[in-house]
Design an enzyme around this catalytic site. Structure first.
Site, PDB file in Angstrom:
ATOM      1  N   GLU A 185     -16.097   5.960   5.986  1.00  0.00           N
ATOM      2  CA  GLU A 185     -15.227   5.374   7.010  1.00  0.00           C
ATOM      3  C   GLU A 185     -15.149   6.332   8.192  1.00  0.00           C
ATOM      4  O   GLU A 185     -15.799   7.375   8.203  1.00  0.00           O
ATOM      5  CB  GLU A 185     -13.835   5.108   6.431  1.00  0.00           C
ATOM      6  CG  GLU A 185     -13.112   6.357   5.939  1.00  0.00           C
ATOM      7  CD  GLU A 185     -11.727   6.058   5.382  1.00  0.00           C
ATOM      8  OE1 GLU A 185     -11.134   5.015   5.729  1.00  0.00           O
ATOM      9  OE2 GLU A 185     -11.229   6.896   4.610  1.00  0.00           O
ATOM     10  N   ARG A 205       0.832  -1.212   0.000  1.00  0.00           N
ATOM     11  CA  ARG A 205       0.000   0.000   0.000  1.00  0.00           C
ATOM     12  C   ARG A 205       0.861   1.253   0.000  1.00  0.00           C
ATOM     13  O   ARG A 205       0.541   2.239  -0.656  1.00  0.00           O
ATOM     14  CB  ARG A 205      -0.951  -0.019   1.199  1.00  0.00           C
ATOM     15  CG  ARG A 205      -1.964   1.119   1.154  1.00  0.00           C
ATOM     16  CD  ARG A 205      -3.020   1.016   2.226  1.00  0.00           C
ATOM     17  NE  ARG A 205      -2.459   1.144   3.557  1.00  0.00           N
ATOM     18  CZ  ARG A 205      -3.151   0.978   4.692  1.00  0.00           C
ATOM     19  NH1 ARG A 205      -4.433   0.662   4.637  1.00  0.00           N
ATOM     20  NH2 ARG A 205      -2.585   1.120   5.860  1.00  0.00           N
ATOM     21  N   LYS A 258      -2.631   6.902   1.221  1.00  0.00           N
ATOM     22  CA  LYS A 258      -2.396   7.203   2.642  1.00  0.00           C
ATOM     23  C   LYS A 258      -1.325   8.289   2.689  1.00  0.00           C
ATOM     24  O   LYS A 258      -0.125   8.021   2.885  1.00  0.00           O
ATOM     25  CB  LYS A 258      -1.979   5.936   3.387  1.00  0.00           C
ATOM     26  CG  LYS A 258      -2.092   6.076   4.894  1.00  0.00           C
ATOM     27  CD  LYS A 258      -2.036   4.727   5.576  1.00  0.00           C
ATOM     28  CE  LYS A 258      -1.908   4.870   7.071  1.00  0.00           C
ATOM     29  NZ  LYS A 258      -3.017   5.541   7.733  1.00  0.00           N
TER      30      LYS A 258
END
Ligand code: PMP
Length: 295
Positions: free
Chosen positions: A182, A50, A149
């Site tokens: 989320e 990721r 991220k």
């Protein structure tokens, strides 16, 4: 404590990044939060994948290969003698001038911090959390994609501030269309009629490593899992709700916006998944000390 910065292991006093680094000036960079349990790093390959995907998406070339990064993470843990803890892996755009242009930052920096972790109180897992919906909307994917991220976490911080002002520990965030996406630092799941439902990644979430692990565990336990869009109303009328994240692991939610969810206590499906997750985390992962890695 020793902090890795660009090939050196430094004391916390010497572990410094320039004020001209675009990570500081603009939140230009990417990061990961990773756990180690019982001498093993949990889902290390998934977190590294990721990280490199996030970097690729923002055209940030990480200066070291993924294998070297893996070695450095393990070496940082070894030098800090950590068997249980939390790893913060950061790649900043590097030093540039005061303008935005990332082309003026030729050398991205890699930072690895390994520390002990402050866990949520066990009470939260036994009694469940109370969360609230906040007015701050999750970043629109075409502006700043939540799947990246990035070091720019202002969106999440604003949500957290609002939740805390309402006396809640976590903030439920919606996307621009009003769908549940989320929480400020966790993914969300609901359980209705024994079906486990979580929002799909394209609607604007960080595709959590814990989320994906829990989906696999749920499949293994014979549950049906659906990735589909839903609204707050679906959580109000759900049988169970829980959050997933590296720090929180799997944590039950018993109230949203002052509505009691299900029976107002952690449900059976959530409890099963908490147990399955804990078993996996404590028994599997990349060994920190056992393997003598090849350079
Ligand atoms: N969403 C956001 C916004 C997060 O910051 C995090 C924590 N990294 C998560 C979800 C959960 O992701 P993970 O399970 O990979 O920690």
């Amino acid at each position: 404590m020793l902090v890795y910065i660009d090939g050196a292991y430094l004391s916390p006093e010497d572990a410094k990044i320039s004020v001209f680094d675009h990570g500081l000036l603009y939140g230009d960079g990417v990061f990961e939060g990773i756990r180690c349990y019982n001498g093993n790093v949990f889902m290390l390959d998934e977190h590294l994948e990721r990280l490199y995907d996030s970097a690729k998406s923002i055209m940030l070339e990480i200066p070291i290969a993924i294998d070297a990064m893996k070695h450095n993470v393990l070496e940082t843990l070894r030098r800090n003698q950590l068997r249980e803890g939390y790893i913060r892996l950061i790649v900043t755009r590097g030093i540039g001038d005061l303008g935005l242009d990332p082309e003026k930052c030729p050398n991205p920096s890699v930072v690895i911090i390994a520390d002990r972790i402050q866990l949520y109180p066990e009470k939260y897992y036994e009694d469940g959390l109370e969360i609230v919906t906040v007015s701050v909307r999750r970043n629109y994917p075409e502006a700043i994609n939540p799947r990246v991220k990035s070091l720019n976490y202002l969106n999440n911080i604003l949500a957290k501030i609002e939740a805390k002002q309402s006396g809640a520990v976590e903030a439920l965030m919606l996307n621009n269309d009003g769908y549940v996406v989320e929480c400020s630092g966790d993914n969300i799941f609901l359980v209705k009629d024994e079906i486990i439902i979580t929002p799909p990644s394209h609607i604007g979430i960080l595709e959590g490593v814990t989320r994906n692990t829990v989906i696999s565990l749920a499949h293994e336990a014979g549950f049906q899992v659906e990735e589909r869009v839903f609204t707050r109303h679906d959580i109000y009328i759900a049988d169970e709700c829980f959050l997933t994240g590296t720090a929180a692991e799997v944590i039950p939610v018993v109230k949203l916006d002052r509505r009691v969810i299900g029976e107002g206590k952690p449900g059976i499906v959530t409890q099963k998944l908490i147990a399955a997750f804990r078993h996996l985390a404590n028994n599997f992962g990349t060994p920190i000390f056992a393997c003598e890695e090849k350079e």
